[in-house]
Design an enzyme around this catalytic site. Structure first.
Site, mmCIF file in Angstrom:
data_model
loop_
_atom_site.group_PDB
_atom_site.id
_atom_site.type_symbol
_atom_site.label_atom_id
_atom_site.label_comp_id
_atom_site.label_asym_id
_atom_site.label_seq_id
_atom_site.Cartn_x
_atom_site.Cartn_y
_atom_site.Cartn_z
ATOM 1 N N GLY A 169 8.435 30.365 -18.845
ATOM 2 C CA GLY A 169 9.407 29.266 -18.790
ATOM 3 C C GLY A 169 10.804 29.770 -18.498
ATOM 4 O O GLY A 169 11.050 30.507 -17.536
ATOM 5 N N GLY A 170 11.741 29.361 -19.363
ATOM 6 C CA GLY A 170 13.139 29.739 -19.169
ATOM 7 C C GLY A 170 13.332 31.237 -19.106
ATOM 8 O O GLY A 170 14.250 31.733 -18.443
ATOM 9 N N GLY A 404 14.249 41.205 19.868
ATOM 10 C CA GLY A 404 15.089 40.623 18.821
ATOM 11 C C GLY A 404 15.265 41.576 17.662
ATOM 12 O O GLY A 404 16.323 41.601 17.012
ATOM 13 N N ALA A 405 14.249 42.375 17.403
ATOM 14 C CA ALA A 405 14.326 43.299 16.271
ATOM 15 C C ALA A 405 15.418 44.349 16.492
ATOM 16 O O ALA A 405 16.052 44.806 15.550
ATOM 17 C CB ALA A 405 12.979 43.968 16.044
HETATM 18 C C1 HXC Z 1 9.108 29.599 -31.416
HETATM 19 C C2 HXC Z 1 7.565 31.233 -30.987
HETATM 20 C C3 HXC Z 1 7.604 30.917 -29.607
HETATM 21 C C4 HXC Z 1 8.478 29.867 -29.201
HETATM 22 C C5 HXC Z 1 6.216 32.528 -29.882
HETATM 23 N N1 HXC Z 1 6.683 32.230 -31.098
HETATM 24 N N2 HXC Z 1 6.755 31.740 -28.954
HETATM 25 N N3 HXC Z 1 8.322 30.573 -31.876
HETATM 26 N N4 HXC Z 1 9.207 29.239 -30.126
HETATM 27 N N5 HXC Z 1 8.586 29.538 -27.893
HETATM 28 C C6 HXC Z 1 6.354 32.886 -32.370
HETATM 29 C C7 HXC Z 1 4.921 32.610 -32.835
HETATM 30 O O1 HXC Z 1 4.889 31.418 -33.574
HETATM 31 C C8 HXC Z 1 4.658 33.832 -33.692
HETATM 32 O O2 HXC Z 1 5.295 33.654 -34.937
HETATM 33 C C9 HXC Z 1 5.427 34.946 -32.976
HETATM 34 O O3 HXC Z 1 6.395 34.265 -32.158
HETATM 35 C C10 HXC Z 1 4.534 35.772 -32.089
HETATM 36 O O4 HXC Z 1 3.781 34.889 -31.251
HETATM 37 P P1 HXC Z 1 2.204 35.097 -31.020
HETATM 38 O O5 HXC Z 1 1.736 33.875 -30.327
HETATM 39 O O6 HXC Z 1 1.560 35.487 -32.305
HETATM 40 O O7 HXC Z 1 2.216 36.356 -30.072
HETATM 41 P P2 HXC Z 1 1.306 36.670 -28.812
HETATM 42 O O8 HXC Z 1 -0.126 36.407 -29.156
HETATM 43 O O9 HXC Z 1 1.679 38.019 -28.381
HETATM 44 O O10 HXC Z 1 1.706 35.604 -27.700
HETATM 45 C C11 HXC Z 1 3.014 35.607 -27.161
HETATM 46 C C12 HXC Z 1 3.233 34.360 -26.267
HETATM 47 C C13 HXC Z 1 2.835 33.075 -27.082
HETATM 48 C C14 HXC Z 1 2.380 34.503 -25.012
HETATM 49 C C15 HXC Z 1 4.701 34.360 -25.869
HETATM 50 O O11 HXC Z 1 3.494 33.126 -28.341
HETATM 51 C C16 HXC Z 1 3.243 31.828 -26.362
HETATM 52 O O12 HXC Z 1 2.546 31.349 -25.473
HETATM 53 N N6 HXC Z 1 4.369 31.217 -26.783
HETATM 54 C C17 HXC Z 1 4.823 29.980 -26.254
HETATM 55 C C18 HXC Z 1 5.333 30.163 -24.848
HETATM 56 C C19 HXC Z 1 5.934 28.909 -24.308
HETATM 57 O O13 HXC Z 1 5.213 28.001 -23.892
HETATM 58 N N7 HXC Z 1 7.268 28.777 -24.453
HETATM 59 C C20 HXC Z 1 8.000 27.650 -24.025
HETATM 60 C C21 HXC Z 1 8.258 27.843 -22.555
HETATM 61 S S1 HXC Z 1 9.103 26.476 -21.891
HETATM 62 P P3 HXC Z 1 4.771 34.365 -36.257
HETATM 63 O O14 HXC Z 1 5.585 33.774 -37.339
HETATM 64 O O15 HXC Z 1 3.313 34.051 -36.366
HETATM 65 O O16 HXC Z 1 5.039 35.828 -36.081
HETATM 66 C C22 HXC Z 1 10.634 27.012 -21.687
HETATM 67 C C23 HXC Z 1 11.482 25.952 -21.130
HETATM 68 C C24 HXC Z 1 12.793 26.497 -20.686
HETATM 69 O O17 HXC Z 1 10.961 28.104 -21.949
HETATM 70 C C25 HXC Z 1 13.139 25.824 -19.416
HETATM 71 C C26 HXC Z 1 14.542 25.995 -19.077
HETATM 72 C C27 HXC Z 1 14.819 25.352 -17.755
#
Ligand code: HXC
Length: 510
Positions: A169-170, A404-405
């Site tokens: 994402g972001g 051209g190149a």
């Molecule tokens: C809050 C988050 C988080 C998030 C992970 N965590 N992503 N907390 N917000 N976005 C936390 C988990 O709850 C967990 O907490 C710890 O971080 C580790 O995550 P895990 O899932 O256990 O780790 P892993 O298995 O390694 O997976 C990592 C990951 C997955 C692939 C990043 O966590 C994931 O898919 N996260 C969500 C990604 C996502 O969809 N983000 C939003 C994108 S949209 P604990 O307490 O258990 O340690 C976006 C919009 C912006 O960004 C656009 C702007 C234009």
């Protein structure tokens, strides 16, 4: 008094602990360093000055009031790389997965503002689950603030992104707007949406590695500029890159001590070009033989190998190199190589880095695949980039410079300052065989006549002298003297001043 001092130390200890021992162990178990370990390795020893160590998030939803780790998942500050100042942020995956909250974003923005005001590069170490889910729109707004600063800083200070974990994402759009992206093999990923969302929306089954791993982004998408085997190597290579770059667009790149004679003669270059014009040779050999101490820092090595881009030093000063590579697709220009080189040329021009162009190009790649994908527009990017560049430009044609190149590759017509050619250069609309077949189609069934026509064309055009007669080639030089001539040319251009007409900005064919 000692209690007050002890309290500071206690708070610092708590902040340094990040998300706690268990999560730090999990980070290490994945072969990843922690955010702080990365900063320590990136910067000169003991040079890191931290900002905002005690910042916490302000969310109360979802029970967040009970968990307020100091620092809020990102370490920010400044330090030095080989004595030169840089600003750095490093996301801490052990704290809410390095996700970006409103306050986390504010910390990043603070150092980005300072970097722009003080004229120093920004290095972002990204290891983040993206927008902090518990904060909703506040975190999206935080991302937008970072993006806006990426744009404002573009062309003002160098921005380097290190991808050292999952970035979705972001977390990918900010790096995408920076100058260079480095990834770590097998532990970093970049995607707009992850494999699960891909499966739901398109029914495509793909692993994280296939979708957005280092190999995907250095070889297929070209989103990343290089990938290294682990965190340590990535951080060390970042230090090497910083050494080539100026601190801002108002400064010259650093001049390093050099131990290589600028007048060094390389007799082996006299035989670099094979007798057979269709036989390839390695253009990297020429780059190494021109460069101080043979050091070539290549950018996008694994993408579009038919063009080489990277940095060398001449008499200690940084020079950007763009070179056709006859070893890959005969060095032809196509969509991928044009995009790759255009972006590099624009980076060099934005940061006053002189450009050396080494030319051996048979033309643009023909075919429907290229035309349908817009080779006209993408090829025009490189033409545009060279034509608008006002930095010192030295060009050397080693062999083919066709059609051209020829024009595109920093020709005299696009304001090349020194346009050199080796005696083996052929500056023409096309190769002898193709030209003869078009001009003398009626004689094609007479091999003797065609051979004579081809020879006539070669005598006339398969050399650098027609171009030299018109001043399009300034001088035909001996291959062995290339380093000396090129060093002297750049030295003479150190005071070059050239401005383009005023405009709000140009409209490069994106
Ligand atoms: C809050 C988050 C988080 C998030 C992970 N965590 N992503 N907390 N917000 N976005 C936390 C988990 O709850 C967990 O907490 C710890 O971080 C580790 O995550 P895990 O899932 O256990 O780790 P892993 O298995 O390694 O997976 C990592 C990951 C997955 C692939 C990043 O966590 C994931 O898919 N996260 C969500 C990604 C996502 O969809 N983000 C939003 C994108 S949209 P604990 O307490 O258990 O340690 C976006 C919009 C912006 O960004 C656009 C702007 C234009």
């Amino acid at each position: 008094m000692s209690d007050i001092l002890a309290e500071l130390e206690r708070r610092r200890e708590a902040a340094r602990a990040g998300g706690g021992e268990r999560r730090v162990e999990a980070q290490h178990a994945k072969g990843k360093l922690t955010a702080r370990e990365r900063v320590e390795l990136l910067l000169d020893e003991g040079s890191f000055e931290e900002f905002d160590m005690f910042v916490t998030h302000r969310t109360t939803d979802f029970g967040m009031a009970e968990s307020k780790p100091a620092g809020d998942g990102v370490i920010t500050g400044w330090g030095t790389v080989n004595g030169r100042m840089v600003y750095v942020f490093s996301q801490d995956f052990t704290v809410f997965g390095g996700s970006l909250s409103e306050t986390h974003a504010q910390k990043i923005c603070k150092i980005m503002d300072m970097a722009m005001q003080n004229g120093a590069p920004i290095i972002g170490i990204n290891d983040s689950g993206g927008a902090r889910i518990q904060e909703g729109v506040a975190s999206l707004a935080g991302y937008a603030e970072v993006f806006k600063r990426n744009v404002l800083a573009s062309g003002v200070v160098p921005q380097i992104s290190l991808i050292m974990g999952p970035c979705a994402g972001g977390a990918v759009y900010s790096p995408a707007m920076t100058d260079f992206i480095f990834m770590v093999q097998d532990s970093s990923y970049m995607f707009v949406t992850g494999p699960d969302v891909v499966k739901t929306v398109t029914n495509e089954v793909v692993t994280a590695e296939e979708l957005g791993g280092a190999s995907t982004h250095t070889r297929k998408s070209s989103v990343a500029d290089a990938a290294f085997k682990d965190d340590v190597e990535t951080l060390m290579e970042t230090r090497r890159l910083i050494d080539f770059l100026p601190s801002s667009n108002l400064e010259k790149p650093p001049v390093r001590p050099f131990f290589d004679d600028p007048d060094r003669i390389e007799p082996s270059l006299d035989t670099l070009i094979p007798q057979n014009p269709n036989q390839p040779y390695d253009m990297k050999e020429l780059i190494h033989k021109i460069a101080d101490e043979g050091d070539f820092y290549e950018i996008q090595e694994d993408f579009a190998g038919n063009i080489l881009t990277g940095f060398i030093r001449l008499e200690g000063s940084t020079v950007g190199v763009v070179a056709n590579q006859p070893m890959v697709l005969a060095g032809v220009l196509d969509i991928a190589s044009s995009r790759k080189a255009a972006r590099f040329v624009r980076f060099c021009d934005a940061f006053e880095i002189p450009i050396l162009t080494l030319v051996d190009v048979p033309g643009f790649l023909p075919g429907t695949a290229q035309e349908y994908d817009g080779v006209i527009k993408h090829g025009a990017k490189l033409l545009f980039a060279y034509a608008e560049a006002t930095v010192p430009k030295v060009t050397l044609i080693t062999r083919k410079a066709y059609g051209g190149a020829y024009v595109v590759m920093s020709s005299k017509h696009l304001r090349g300052d020194f346009n050199y050619a080796w005696p083996t250069a052929q500056v023409a609309v096309m190769g002898a065989k193709g030209a003869t077949e078009i001009l003398h189609r009626s004689e094609l069934n007479d091999p003797e006549k065609i051979a004579a026509r081809t020879e006539e064309y070669e005598t006339n055009f398969a050399n650098p002298f027609r171009a030299a007669e018109r001043g399009f080639v300034d001088e035909v030089i001996m291959p062995q003297s290339s380093r000396k001539r090129i060093c002297r040319a750049f030295a003479s251009l150190r005071g070059k001043k050239l401005n383009n007409p005023w405009k709000k900005h140009d409209n490069i064919p994106l």
